[in-house]
Design a protein around this motif. Sequence first.
Motif, PDB file in Angstrom:
ATOM      1  N   PHE A 167      17.217  33.523 -41.102  1.00  0.00           N
ATOM      2  CA  PHE A 167      17.853  34.108 -41.984  1.00  0.00           C
ATOM      3  C   PHE A 167      18.446  33.694 -43.082  1.00  0.00           C
ATOM      4  O   PHE A 167      18.793  32.558 -42.829  1.00  0.00           O
ATOM      5  N   THR A 168      18.013  34.323 -44.260  1.00  0.00           N
ATOM      6  CA  THR A 168      18.658  33.668 -45.400  1.00  0.00           C
ATOM      7  C   THR A 168      19.485  34.570 -46.353  1.00  0.00           C
ATOM      8  O   THR A 168      19.332  35.716 -46.438  1.00  0.00           O
ATOM      9  N   LYS A 169      20.678  33.840 -46.974  1.00  0.00           N
ATOM     10  CA  LYS A 169      21.462  34.769 -47.808  1.00  0.00           C
ATOM     11  C   LYS A 169      21.822  34.236 -48.917  1.00  0.00           C
ATOM     12  O   LYS A 169      22.287  32.762 -48.852  1.00  0.00           O
ATOM     13  N   LYS A 170      21.621  34.916 -50.151  1.00  0.00           N
ATOM     14  CA  LYS A 170      22.117  34.068 -51.244  1.00  0.00           C
ATOM     15  C   LYS A 170      23.208  34.918 -51.912  1.00  0.00           C
ATOM     16  O   LYS A 170      23.124  35.937 -51.920  1.00  0.00           O
ATOM     17  N   LEU A 171      24.335  34.320 -52.213  1.00  0.00           N
ATOM     18  CA  LEU A 171      25.353  34.933 -52.915  1.00  0.00           C
ATOM     19  C   LEU A 171      25.228  35.124 -54.313  1.00  0.00           C
ATOM     20  O   LEU A 171      24.740  34.250 -54.993  1.00  0.00           O
ATOM     21  N   GLU A 172      25.577  36.395 -54.969  1.00  0.00           N
ATOM     22  CA  GLU A 172      25.298  36.358 -56.262  1.00  0.00           C
ATOM     23  C   GLU A 172      26.481  35.835 -57.111  1.00  0.00           C
ATOM     24  O   GLU A 172      26.149  35.363 -58.394  1.00  0.00           O
ATOM     25  N   ARG A 173      27.533  35.607 -56.581  1.00  0.00           N
ATOM     26  CA  ARG A 173      28.428  34.943 -57.170  1.00  0.00           C
ATOM     27  C   ARG A 173      29.608  34.113 -56.259  1.00  0.00           C
ATOM     28  O   ARG A 173      29.661  34.534 -55.119  1.00  0.00           O
TER      29      ARG A 173
END
Length: 115
Positions: free
Chosen positions: A67-73
């Motif tokens: 699972f990968t998650k990237k925060l926009e801010r």
Amino acid sequence: MIPIPTGVRVWLATGHTDMRKGFASLSLQVQEVLRRDPLSGHLFCFRGRRGDLLKVIWHDGQGACLFTKKLERGRFIWPSLADGVVSISQAQMSYLLSGIDWRNPQDTWRPTSVG
């Protein structure tokens, strides 16, 4: 959201990790650096150098999941301990994935538009 069964532990690999790594490389890191079994069913979380990218690996009994998650801010709140691994609760994992400080839960910025 990741369905976390009862009794599963969540482990954070302290420090930063090369986010180009896939399941095989991260599993090897779990085995050699964290001294844990990557096939145990526990969740293992890794954060990139900038702090805005998170990878979670786990084995659900049928196969390997990534699972990968990237925060926009903002950045994921991460421990800086020297021992290499920290365990958190499932509730704290939910806060972490939401971009909320899991040590002191408070709402953070939410995007209003895409692009």
